[in-house]
Scaffold this active site. Structure first.
Site, PDB file in Angstrom:
ATOM      1  CD  GLN A   1       1.158   3.573  -9.527  1.00  0.00           C
ATOM      2  OE1 GLN A   1       0.012   3.295  -9.878  1.00  0.00           O
ATOM      3  NE2 GLN A   1       1.763   4.683  -9.933  1.00  0.00           N
TER       4      GLN A   1
ATOM      5  CG  HIS B   1       7.920  -2.019 -13.623  1.00  0.00           C
ATOM      6  ND1 HIS B   1       8.079  -1.692 -14.962  1.00  0.00           N
ATOM      7  CD2 HIS B   1       9.186  -1.981 -13.097  1.00  0.00           C
ATOM      8  CE1 HIS B   1       9.359  -1.463 -15.209  1.00  0.00           C
ATOM      9  NE2 HIS B   1      10.037  -1.636 -14.094  1.00  0.00           N
TER      10      HIS B   1
ATOM     11  CB  SER C   1       2.023   0.909   4.016  1.00  0.00           C
ATOM     12  OG  SER C   1       2.444  -0.402   3.817  1.00  0.00           O
TER      13      SER C   1
ATOM     14  CE1 TYR D   1      -4.210   1.444   0.055  1.00  0.00           C
ATOM     15  CE2 TYR D   1      -3.360   2.808   1.832  1.00  0.00           C
ATOM     16  CZ  TYR D   1      -4.322   2.535   0.887  1.00  0.00           C
ATOM     17  OH  TYR D   1      -5.421   3.363   0.761  1.00  0.00           O
ATOM     18  N   GLY D   2       1.605   1.428  -1.109  1.00  0.00           N
ATOM     19  CA  GLY D   2       2.455   2.614  -1.257  1.00  0.00           C
ATOM     20  C   GLY D   2       1.845   3.567  -2.259  1.00  0.00           C
TER      21      GLY D   2
ATOM     22  CB  SER E   1      12.151  34.873 -27.960  1.00  0.00           C
ATOM     23  OG  SER E   1      13.373  34.192 -27.691  1.00  0.00           O
TER      24      SER E   1
END
Ligand code: NDP
Length: 327
Positions: free
Chosen positions: A28, A110, A55, A25-26, A254
């Site tokens: 993500q 991942h 967590s 539970y971090g 510019s």
């Protein structure tokens, strides 16, 4: 370009009646877990040893039923592994592998552990991936705004015949198909990500450090050097993302800036080094180095954290934000 899947192409009801266990539970875990729950999916959370991993407190405070990882795997139909990558194999073999049953889905954000074989799932589970192209807090903020983050799904093992539908349904539950999700392979997701981290993140940060150093070495006031090295990049990135390079250069920048970009820009970048990093990534050299580093207790990271944190540029940055805010 990649085939784009949007909300209307994806049936989220394939997840109805199923339980997704978010393992870890971090960054993500929080974003995907809460968004899936808001999308009507039954989500539980699995965490490691509670004397070590704090967590679980966050997950409980956010109203989730929290279990030991083994227990969460047993209760789940979809086991969504959102642990930090190098920690995944040890947790997988101590707490997940033996509890998987035929028909379950093993899901990742991942492809590292699967591509490099540090996790070898049983042959009778689906193996899928869903990755939003952004950090957890941004994923969650976009979801709450009614939008989402461009993302990708991949399938490595399709036993059920509907592995892709499951991955796309997760993408929809996290809000990714609101803007568009594409299909990738585990290989492209993993190597593309690791290549980007080295070249885009690594290159951009090194560029900032070099600009700051050269300017301060040559007598410029530190706050001015910091503004040129770091703050200026914000105006460039958003504009280019919005309208593309040519529109930016010819209509927003510019003429002097356009001339500088087209003539000196290519001299700053060493494309041979980028190609070399790409090849090293494809050969698995980056993965091997990172796994070695992690398994040795991260000596290179620890060393560079000390020296980089204790730098003139970081001290200037703190002062710069104090004095000028985020303007
Ligand atoms: P974080 O580092 O934010 O969270 C990791 C979680 O894993 C924490 O809850 C941590 O618990 C837990 N954890 C770490 N080590 C162990 C262990 N040995 N045993 C048990 N639990 C452990 O990870 P991210 O959310 O960043 O990453 C998760 C996945 O998402 C990875 O595969 C990553 O590549 C992928 N991803 C990440 C993105 C990002 O921007 N962060 C973007 C896209 C994909 P505790 O904190 O309690 O120790």
């Amino acid at each position: 370009f990649g085939e784009i899947y949007r909300d209307e192409d994806v049936d989220i009801s394939v997840l109805h009646g199923k339980t997704i266990a978010i393992i870890g539970y971090g960054s993500q875990g929080k974003a995907q877990g809460k968004s899936l729950r808001d999308s009507g999916i039954n989500v539980i959370v699995g965490v490691g040893d509670r004397t070590v991993h704090n967590s679980w407190k966050d997950a409980e405070a956010d109203g989730f039923a929290v279990y030991d990882i083994e227990e969460a795997v047993k209760k789940a139909d979809i086991v969504h592994i959102l642990l930090q990558d190098p920690a995944q194999p040890a947790v997988y073999y101590s707490s997940i592998h033996a509890h998987l049953r035929p028909g379950q889905t093993l899901s990742f954000a991942h492809g590292f552990a699967i591509l490099y074989g540090t996790i070898k799932p049983p042959k009778d589970v689906d193996v899928i991936l869903f990755v939003p192209n952004g950090p957890g807090p941004v994923v969650r903020r976009k979801f709450k705004e009614g939008s989402g983050i461009y993302g990708a799904v991949a399938v490595d093992q399709d036993v059920s015949g509907h592995a892709a539908a499951t991955a796309l349904a997760i993408a929809k539950g996290v809000g990714s198909t609101r803007v568009g999700t594409i299909k990738l392979s585990f290989q492209h997701e993993t190597e593309g990500d690791n290549f980007e981290e080295q070249v885009l993140y690594g290159g951009a940060i090194q560029l900032m450090r070099s600009i700051y150093k050269v300017m301060t070495d040559n007598g410029y006031p530190a706050s001015f050097a910091y503004a040129k090295a770091v703050r200026s990049i914000r105006s460039i990135i958003d504009d280019i993302d919005e309208v593309g390079v040519e529109e930016y250069l010819t209509r927003r920048a510019s003429r002097t800036c356009e001339f500088a970009v087209r003539t000196s820009g290519p001299r700053v970048i060493n494309e041979d080094a980028i190609q070399q990093i790409f090849e090293e990534t494809e050969k698995g050299i980056f993965a091997r180095n990172w796994l070695n580093e992690f398994n040795l207790g991260m000596p290179t990271l620890n060393r560079t954290r000390r020296t980089w944190a204790d730098s003139d540029m970081e001290r200037t940055g703190k002062l710069f934000r104090d004095k000028f805010g985020m303007s």
